[in-house]
Structures are given as C-alpha cells and as structure tokens.
Enzyme design. Structure first.
Site, short mmCIF file in Angstrom:
data_model
loop_
_atom_site.label_atom_id
_atom_site.label_comp_id
_atom_site.label_asym_id
_atom_site.label_seq_id
_atom_site.Cartn_x
_atom_site.Cartn_y
_atom_site.Cartn_z
N CYS A 8 -16.12 1.85 -41.37
CA CYS A 8 -17.48 2.03 -40.82
C CYS A 8 -18.40 0.65 -40.32
O CYS A 8 -18.93 0.48 -39.44
CB CYS A 8 -18.31 2.67 -41.94
SG CYS A 8 -20.05 2.98 -41.40
N CYS B 126 -18.88 2.60 -37.42
CA CYS B 126 -20.33 3.07 -37.28
C CYS B 126 -21.13 1.83 -36.95
O CYS B 126 -22.20 1.82 -36.07
CB CYS B 126 -20.90 3.65 -38.49
SG CYS B 126 -19.70 4.53 -39.41
N LYS C 22 -20.22 -0.09 -33.55
CA LYS C 22 -20.39 0.81 -32.50
C LYS C 22 -21.86 0.94 -32.25
O LYS C 22 -22.22 1.06 -31.12
CB LYS C 22 -19.87 2.08 -33.04
CG LYS C 22 -20.26 3.46 -31.77
CD LYS C 22 -19.98 4.50 -32.69
CE LYS C 22 -21.24 5.05 -33.85
NZ LYS C 22 -20.89 6.16 -34.60
N LYS C 23 -22.92 1.10 -33.22
CA LYS C 23 -24.17 1.15 -33.08
C LYS C 23 -24.89 -0.22 -32.45
O LYS C 23 -25.62 0.25 -31.58
CB LYS C 23 -24.79 1.47 -34.47
CG LYS C 23 -26.44 1.78 -34.31
CD LYS C 23 -26.47 3.18 -33.83
CE LYS C 23 -28.09 3.18 -33.62
NZ LYS C 23 -28.69 3.64 -35.10
N GLY D 261 -9.54 5.51 -46.73
CA GLY D 261 -9.88 5.99 -45.30
C GLY D 261 -8.62 6.34 -44.29
O GLY D 261 -7.80 7.00 -44.80
N GLY E 106 -14.48 14.53 -29.02
CA GLY E 106 -15.09 14.17 -30.23
C GLY E 106 -16.27 13.12 -30.14
O GLY E 106 -16.28 12.46 -28.90
N TYR E 107 -16.94 12.72 -31.26
CA TYR E 107 -18.04 11.91 -31.11
C TYR E 107 -17.62 10.70 -30.76
O TYR E 107 -18.37 9.65 -30.21
CB TYR E 107 -18.71 11.97 -32.47
CG TYR E 107 -17.95 11.33 -33.40
CD1 TYR E 107 -18.44 10.02 -33.92
CD2 TYR E 107 -17.10 12.07 -34.28
CE1 TYR E 107 -17.63 9.58 -35.03
CE2 TYR E 107 -16.44 11.57 -35.83
CZ TYR E 107 -16.69 10.06 -35.86
OH TYR E 107 -16.05 9.67 -36.79
N ILE E 108 -16.33 10.16 -31.02
CA ILE E 108 -16.04 8.96 -30.77
C ILE E 108 -16.03 8.66 -29.24
O ILE E 108 -16.51 7.68 -28.44
CB ILE E 108 -14.66 8.48 -31.43
CG1 ILE E 108 -14.81 8.15 -33.07
CG2 ILE E 108 -14.22 7.14 -30.81
CD1 ILE E 108 -13.68 7.69 -33.76
N VAL F 211 -17.15 10.77 -26.83
CA VAL F 211 -18.33 10.64 -26.34
C VAL F 211 -19.38 9.55 -26.50
O VAL F 211 -20.31 8.81 -25.31
CB VAL F 211 -19.28 11.75 -26.68
CG1 VAL F 211 -20.63 11.82 -26.43
CG2 VAL F 211 -18.76 13.15 -26.39
N GLU F 212 -19.17 8.89 -27.47
CA GLU F 212 -20.20 7.50 -27.77
C GLU F 212 -19.64 6.41 -26.80
O GLU F 212 -20.36 5.70 -26.10
CB GLU F 212 -20.14 7.07 -29.17
CG GLU F 212 -20.99 8.11 -29.88
CD GLU F 212 -20.65 8.02 -31.48
OE1 GLU F 212 -21.40 8.46 -32.37
OE2 GLU F 212 -19.65 7.38 -31.84
N ARG G 79 -16.28 19.61 -30.25
CA ARG G 79 -15.92 20.78 -30.98
C ARG G 79 -16.57 21.19 -32.20
O ARG G 79 -16.40 19.85 -32.78
CB ARG G 79 -14.41 21.13 -30.85
CG ARG G 79 -13.79 22.27 -31.31
CD ARG G 79 -12.58 22.36 -31.09
NE ARG G 79 -11.67 21.36 -31.74
CZ ARG G 79 -11.07 21.42 -33.00
NH1 ARG G 79 -11.07 22.34 -33.69
NH2 ARG G 79 -10.53 20.25 -33.42
N HIS H 210 -49.24 13.75 -33.76
CA HIS H 210 -49.19 13.75 -32.24
C HIS H 210 -49.69 12.36 -31.59
O HIS H 210 -50.43 11.51 -32.35
CB HIS H 210 -50.36 14.64 -31.61
CG HIS H 210 -50.46 15.24 -30.42
ND1 HIS H 210 -49.83 15.76 -29.65
CD2 HIS H 210 -51.38 14.56 -29.70
CE1 HIS H 210 -49.95 15.79 -28.44
NE2 HIS H 210 -51.42 14.94 -28.38
N GLU I 70 -42.94 16.68 -33.41
CA GLU I 70 -44.02 17.60 -33.73
C GLU I 70 -43.48 18.89 -33.48
O GLU I 70 -43.90 19.83 -33.64
CB GLU I 70 -45.35 17.50 -33.24
CG GLU I 70 -45.42 17.02 -31.65
CD GLU I 70 -46.77 16.98 -31.21
OE1 GLU I 70 -48.03 17.58 -31.66
OE2 GLU I 70 -47.05 15.96 -30.47
#
Length: 480
Positions: A68, A73, A76-77, A171, A207-209, A211-212, A235, A453, A458
C-alpha cells in the site's frame, strides 16, 4: 513484503520451552506493522522481518510499509492527483483563468517526488516500529514449523528464530496473464515507476487497479484502451454505479472494450503489438496486466474468524488470507489479532459495512450493500433512492459529467443498507456515511439531518423521492 513459505507438519513443542520472542511477524506491511506494534503495546516481545526497500517488489525486494505505502495506494493516489490537474486546467477557463501557450507535463519530476515520498514513508514505518520496541530483521521470512521462522539473505545466509506466536502478513503480488508474449507486459508495480510516460497504453482488466490507471494515464495525455471480460468494469460493485463509471471513463476519452480479452503480445519496431481474442490488433507503448488471480492460484491462507490458521500458534492477516483485500481491513484484522492474543480480549474482525473507493477520475466510493447484494439477502422489498445532478462547478465549467448518489434501504425496517456515490470527493463523503451505517442509521435519520449548503454531500440527506421499490424476485433496473 517479506515472502512466506508454508511447510507441512508441525514440530512438537515441549512444555515450558523458552522462545526468542512472544511474537514473530513475517511482513512489515500495513497489517504486519499494526499487529507488531499493538502486540508490543500489550507487553509482548516482538520481532518483524521485511525485505530491503525498493519501489518495485521481487523475491528479494520489499520495504517497510508494504504494498500500500510503497507500490500501491499511496503512490497511486499521488499519480491520481497529478493526472487530475488536466481536467482542472480545462475547467478553469470558464472561471476566468486565461492560460496562454502550452501546459507541459514533466513525468520524471512527478516520479521523483513520488519516490521521495515513499522513501520518507518507509523511514516513518521503521521509526514507528523502533519507537514501539519492535526488533526489525531484514530478510525473507519462511515458516519452518509452528514456532520457528527462518530468515534468509540474498547471499544465502540464514538465521532461525523461535516465537510463541507467528503472524503471517506477507500480502499479495500482482500477476501476469499467461498468454504468448506476457513478458512484454507490466503489472501495477512497474506502472508506478515507469521511466517514460506512455503515449499509447493498453490495460487488461476491469477491476479498480485497471480503472484507476486508465484514469491516470488518460489524465496525463496518453491514449488508453481498456479491455475487460465482462459487460461492465468493476465486477462486485453496484451495477448501476458500474454503468456510471463506464460512462465517465468514455467521457474522459478512454476507449472501452467490454467482453474482450488479449490473446497475444509481440515486440515490433513501433511498440508492442496487441492481438485480442476477437482478432483486433493495435500498437501500444505499454501493456498493463491488472486482472487479479483466483484464490487457489495465489494460495491464500485459510484462517478462522479470529485469523488463526490450522496451527494454533500461527496466525495470518491481510491480503494473504484473501478475505477483503483492503489496507484498512488488514489494519482491523491485525488489531483484533493483537487484542485477542496479547490483550486478553476475544475480538473478531467485523466485515459488515466496510467502505471502499475506486480512485478513478472522478472517483467512486461505496459502503454497505449494493442493490444486487441487498436483494440477495433481503427477506422483503428494498427501496432505492437515487440522485443525479450536475455539480455546481460543472455548471460554470460546462463539463458534461454528472454526480450520482444512491441509497439502498430495507423497506420493512427503514435501515439504510448501502450507499454509493460517483463524483468529486466521493471517498471523503462516503467515509462519513460509513459511520452512520455502522451505527444502524435509518432513512428517517438521513431525512431528519440538516444538510450543508451548498455542497454535494447534502444530496444524501435530501433524497426523499423514491426511485423504485424492488422485491427479491424482481431484477434490479438501471435508469440513471
């Protein structure tokens, strides 16, 4: 991450035998570090082994902080932040910003700063362990028997240590799909440390990897083709939100290839030739495999509800157990382990209402049950509330990208079973919603909450019009 090796059999332990440590941890990733330092806080004598630091993992390279922090993570971020500026520059024009001339992107500068940050964090994790009184041992850890760990060095030297308890927290690692030319592809490890930014990228996986990285590379100006076997990416996530993400990816210029796999890669003078199972051909600078693997292929360790393996003195947490493969879940599992074994408390991990996020651009974040999952578990009808709106910022920038929110509610109890959001700041908003779900919030609780607001958040407390009522015997419908 420190590599693990399980062997059959368990050596008998004599009564009253003395051990080198109360706990020996294999792997100094998120789970291993949390487990070791919390055990030490309860008075345990703890040691942890980890491989020498390197941004790209291998059998002899890892680092404190694990996947990570070093090659997951966190880096990547950082790249997501870098890629997001492209859209910001475009959106700024209608807010009065006049940008004259070309805006140049320096990939090497971002890469250098990313690497500097993970080097810093590797040191932070080492200091955390040291300040907690944990003994750090460099090398690859292997389980010899139920109370013995052997730590190996690249030069072949080995040292054995005994412990009353052993925690495996090694891991998982990215895998390559077994097709001709697979050696030409890269995994997410290498993708975070590429010497040159690709101009043409092919990504295999939904998967998320996958797509990211599609969002990252497209945000940095690359042409991106995303191939995946299913009709939609992601998925396991709510089908309605998967459609939203797919639309957003296409809206940002990413070419989607649903129901398509790669069959062969080959090297050419122009780049990597990619052939699909439908006979399509294209050329890419980089091919990323981000498909994941099946449980039996990665050899996940089976554990009970307290993270104990079949050997009573050996425990395992995190991705190596293949339960919910998220860093915060590994932290939870490790904390529960330490409390159970050394803190005098019997604490089991609670996997209900675990929030997560996909850091696409814009991001998707969810907590609780999807509509499909809710229907599978429901004894009665469920209520679905949705909101689709143009964010205030987009009304000025003219970006055609809606924010989507969704609540899934049990019709009988009024309890909110799940919440989803795709749009700017979704993970920050859903983290707060997760607290409400953990507390058993009802739809009435949401409705009685005063909103902030103007904000996107909201909308979660103003969705009072029912979108649809669905029974377990009917099929969920997508109408966003």
């Amino acid at each position: 991450m420190a590599r693990k090796m399980l062997v059959d059999g368990e050596a008998p332990v004599a009564d009253g035998e003395q051990y080198d440590y109360d706990l020996f941890v294999i792997g100094a990733g998120s789970g291993g570090v949390r487990g070791s330092r919390t055990a030490a806080s309860f008075g345990a004598k703890v040691a942890i082994c980890e491989l020498p630091f390197h941004p790209i993992s291998s059998d002899w390279q890892g680092g404190h902080g694990g996947t990570c922090v070093i090659r997951g993570c966190v880096p990547k971020k950082i790249l997501v932040y870098g890629a997001s500026f492209r859209g910001e520059f475009e959106d700024s024009k209608n807010f009065g910003w006049e940008i004259n001339g070309d805006i140049n992107f320096n990939w090497k500068k971002l890469l250098e700063n990313k690497t500097n940050e993970i080097v810093r964090l590797n040191g932070v994790y080492q200091r955390i362990l040291g300040n907690s009184g944990v003994t750090m041992i460099e090398g690859a850890g292997s389980l010899v028997d139920a109370h013995t760990v052997e730590v190996s060095q690249p030069d072949g030297s080995k040292q054995r240590y005994t412990a009353k308890h052993i925690l495996i927290a090694t891991g998982s690692r990215a895998q390559r799909v077994n097709i001709p030319g697979k050696e030409l592809a890269i995994t997410s490890d290498e993708a975070l440390s590429l010497e040159e930014l690709p101009k043409r990228a092919v990504i295999l996986g939904g998967g998320y990897i996958a797509v990211e990285f599609a969002s990252i590379w497209r945000g940095m100006g690359a042409e991106v083709d995303l191939f995946y076997r299913r009709e939609l990416p992601l998925r396991g996530f709510d089908d309605e939100m998967r459609e939203v993400v797919a639309r957003n990816l296409e809206g940002r210029g990413i070419k989607l290839h649903p129901g398509t796999n790669l069959s062969e890669l080959s090297k050419t003078a122009d780049g990597i030739k990619v052939v699909t199972d439908k006979g399509e051909e294209l050329i890419a600078d980089v091919v990323l495999f981000a498909t994941g693997v099946e449980v039996d292929q990665i050899g996940a360790i089976k554990v009970d509800e307290y993270s104990r393996t079949s050997a009573p003195s050996v425990w395992a947490v995190g991705d190596v157990t293949n339960r919910i493969n998220l860093t915060p879940v590994a932290l939870m599992e490790a904390t529960c382990f330490s409390k159970t074994v050394f803190g005098g408390q019997q604490v089991k991990p609670d996997y209900r209402d675990v929030p997560c996020a996909v850091f696409s651009i814009p991001p998707l974040s969810v907590v609780g049950l999807s509509e499909q999952q809710a229907l599978e578990e429901a004894k009665g009808d469920i209520l679905v509330f949705t909101s689709s709106f143009n964010p205030m910022k987009n009304s000025i920038s003219k970006r055609q990208e809606k924010t989507i929110m969704k609540l899934v509610v049990d019709a009988e109890t009024d309890r909110v079973l799940g919440a989803s959001m795709c749009g700017p700041d979704a993970p920050e908003i859903i983290q707060g919603i997760a607290v409400a779900l953990k507390c058993g919030a009802t739809k009435a609780s949401f409705d009685s909450t005063v909103g902030i607001h103007p904000s996107a958040a909201e909308e979660f407390v103003t969705m009072r019009t029912l979108t649809r009522r669905v029974s377990p015997t009917s099929k969920p419908k997508t109408n966003l």
